[in-house]
Design a protein around this motif. Sequence first.
Motif, mmCIF file in Angstrom:
data_model
loop_
_atom_site.group_PDB
_atom_site.id
_atom_site.type_symbol
_atom_site.label_atom_id
_atom_site.label_comp_id
_atom_site.label_asym_id
_atom_site.label_seq_id
_atom_site.Cartn_x
_atom_site.Cartn_y
_atom_site.Cartn_z
ATOM 1 N N ASN A 1 -34.924 3.579 23.220
ATOM 2 C CA ASN A 1 -34.296 3.710 21.902
ATOM 3 C C ASN A 1 -35.337 3.600 20.792
ATOM 4 O O ASN A 1 -35.242 4.293 19.778
ATOM 5 C CB ASN A 1 -33.163 2.702 21.708
ATOM 6 N N ALA A 2 -36.370 2.778 20.972
ATOM 7 C CA ALA A 2 -37.443 2.682 19.979
ATOM 8 C C ALA A 2 -38.248 3.974 19.946
ATOM 9 O O ALA A 2 -38.623 4.454 18.868
ATOM 10 C CB ALA A 2 -38.353 1.492 20.293
ATOM 11 N N ALA A 3 -38.499 4.560 21.105
ATOM 12 C CA ALA A 3 -39.231 5.833 21.163
ATOM 13 C C ALA A 3 -38.448 6.926 20.442
ATOM 14 O O ALA A 3 -39.033 7.715 19.697
ATOM 15 C CB ALA A 3 -39.483 6.232 22.617
ATOM 16 N N ARG A 4 -37.137 6.972 20.640
ATOM 17 C CA ARG A 4 -36.313 7.970 19.948
ATOM 18 C C ARG A 4 -36.379 7.797 18.435
ATOM 19 O O ARG A 4 -36.469 8.765 17.685
ATOM 20 C CB ARG A 4 -34.858 7.887 20.417
ATOM 21 N N LYS A 5 -36.360 6.540 17.984
ATOM 22 C CA LYS A 5 -36.425 6.267 16.542
ATOM 23 C C LYS A 5 -37.769 6.688 15.956
ATOM 24 O O LYS A 5 -37.821 7.272 14.873
ATOM 25 C CB LYS A 5 -36.165 4.785 16.275
ATOM 26 N N VAL A 6 -38.849 6.410 16.671
ATOM 27 C CA VAL A 6 -40.184 6.811 16.205
ATOM 28 C C VAL A 6 -40.288 8.334 16.177
ATOM 29 O O VAL A 6 -40.799 8.919 15.212
ATOM 30 C CB VAL A 6 -41.291 6.186 17.084
ATOM 31 N N LEU A 7 -39.788 8.991 17.204
ATOM 32 C CA LEU A 7 -39.822 10.457 17.225
ATOM 33 C C LEU A 7 -39.002 11.044 16.078
ATOM 34 O O LEU A 7 -39.388 12.064 15.498
ATOM 35 C CB LEU A 7 -39.317 10.988 18.570
ATOM 36 N N HIS A 8 -37.904 10.390 15.716
ATOM 37 C CA HIS A 8 -37.099 10.858 14.578
ATOM 38 C C HIS A 8 -37.906 10.744 13.278
ATOM 39 O O HIS A 8 -37.898 11.663 12.457
ATOM 40 C CB HIS A 8 -35.798 10.067 14.467
ATOM 41 N N VAL A 9 -38.615 9.642 13.101
ATOM 42 C CA VAL A 9 -39.463 9.476 11.910
ATOM 43 C C VAL A 9 -40.525 10.569 11.883
ATOM 44 O O VAL A 9 -40.785 11.173 10.838
ATOM 45 C CB VAL A 9 -40.116 8.074 11.877
ATOM 46 N N PHE A 10 -41.141 10.840 13.030
ATOM 47 C CA PHE A 10 -42.137 11.907 13.091
ATOM 48 C C PHE A 10 -41.526 13.240 12.702
ATOM 49 O O PHE A 10 -42.123 14.019 11.955
ATOM 50 C CB PHE A 10 -42.748 12.005 14.489
ATOM 51 N N LYS A 11 -40.323 13.529 13.206
ATOM 52 C CA LYS A 11 -39.663 14.795 12.904
ATOM 53 C C LYS A 11 -39.393 14.924 11.409
ATOM 54 O O LYS A 11 -39.662 15.968 10.808
ATOM 55 C CB LYS A 11 -38.353 14.893 13.689
ATOM 56 N N VAL A 12 -38.891 13.857 10.800
ATOM 57 C CA VAL A 12 -38.600 13.868 9.366
ATOM 58 C C VAL A 12 -39.881 14.080 8.557
ATOM 59 O O VAL A 12 -39.881 14.779 7.543
ATOM 60 C CB VAL A 12 -37.896 12.555 8.954
ATOM 61 N N PRO B 1 -46.022 15.230 17.698
ATOM 62 C CA PRO B 1 -46.907 14.607 18.691
ATOM 63 C C PRO B 1 -47.219 15.587 19.825
ATOM 64 O O PRO B 1 -46.351 16.315 20.273
ATOM 65 C CB PRO B 1 -46.099 13.431 19.226
ATOM 66 N N SER B 2 -48.471 15.596 20.219
ATOM 67 C CA SER B 2 -48.853 16.445 21.342
ATOM 68 C C SER B 2 -49.032 15.573 22.572
ATOM 69 O O SER B 2 -49.434 14.414 22.469
ATOM 70 C CB SER B 2 -50.152 17.181 21.013
ATOM 71 N N LYS C 1 -54.877 6.694 15.998
ATOM 72 C CA LYS C 1 -55.591 5.666 15.222
ATOM 73 C C LYS C 1 -55.457 5.831 13.714
ATOM 74 O O LYS C 1 -56.278 5.310 12.967
ATOM 75 C CB LYS C 1 -57.063 5.615 15.611
ATOM 76 N N PHE C 2 -54.470 6.558 13.234
ATOM 77 C CA PHE C 2 -54.316 6.647 11.779
ATOM 78 C C PHE C 2 -52.946 6.193 11.317
ATOM 79 O O PHE C 2 -52.638 6.266 10.135
ATOM 80 C CB PHE C 2 -54.622 8.062 11.252
ATOM 81 N N PHE C 3 -52.140 5.693 12.220
ATOM 82 C CA PHE C 3 -50.828 5.198 11.848
ATOM 83 C C PHE C 3 -50.910 3.730 11.471
ATOM 84 O O PHE C 3 -51.583 2.945 12.125
ATOM 85 C CB PHE C 3 -49.828 5.344 13.009
ATOM 86 N N ASN C 4 -50.224 3.348 10.402
ATOM 87 C CA ASN C 4 -50.020 1.946 10.084
ATOM 88 C C ASN C 4 -48.824 1.533 10.933
ATOM 89 O O ASN C 4 -47.693 1.929 10.648
ATOM 90 C CB ASN C 4 -49.738 1.788 8.593
ATOM 91 N N LEU C 5 -49.077 0.786 11.982
ATOM 92 C CA LEU C 5 -48.025 0.483 12.954
ATOM 93 C C LEU C 5 -46.847 -0.238 12.312
ATOM 94 O O LEU C 5 -45.696 0.061 12.615
ATOM 95 C CB LEU C 5 -48.579 -0.343 14.111
ATOM 96 N N ARG C 6 -47.114 -1.169 11.428
ATOM 97 C CA ARG C 6 -46.013 -1.907 10.797
ATOM 98 C C ARG C 6 -45.160 -0.985 9.935
ATOM 99 O O ARG C 6 -43.931 -1.078 9.944
ATOM 100 C CB ARG C 6 -46.557 -3.081 9.964
ATOM 101 N N GLN C 7 -45.787 -0.093 9.197
ATOM 102 C CA GLN C 7 -45.025 0.843 8.378
ATOM 103 C C GLN C 7 -44.208 1.791 9.251
ATOM 104 O O GLN C 7 -43.075 2.128 8.921
ATOM 105 C CB GLN C 7 -45.953 1.642 7.453
ATOM 106 N N LEU C 8 -44.769 2.201 10.357
ATOM 107 C CA LEU C 8 -44.049 3.067 11.292
ATOM 108 C C LEU C 8 -42.859 2.325 11.895
ATOM 109 O O LEU C 8 -41.765 2.876 12.000
ATOM 110 C CB LEU C 8 -45.000 3.563 12.383
ATOM 111 N N GLU C 9 -43.057 1.054 12.237
ATOM 112 C CA GLU C 9 -41.950 0.245 12.753
ATOM 113 C C GLU C 9 -40.855 0.081 11.705
ATOM 114 O O GLU C 9 -39.661 0.189 12.024
ATOM 115 C CB GLU C 9 -42.454 -1.133 13.202
#
Length: 66
Positions: free
Chosen positions: A45-56, A61-62, A14-22
Amino acid sequence: MNSENLVIYIRDAKFFNLRQLELAAGIPPSTLSKAISGARLLPDNAARKVLHVFKVCGVTPSPPTS
């Protein structure tokens, strides 16, 4: 982490700005909100991209706890 667990993590955090994450992940608008609401599954493929953003960004994510 599979895409279902990733959606649960994003929803519960509940603290992510979904549009910014997209935008950062380069995925179409409303992809995450539709996945969170259950209207559509999050594509792998979208999940992989989001996980890459998280990694950077240094976000680890737990898996959801029961």
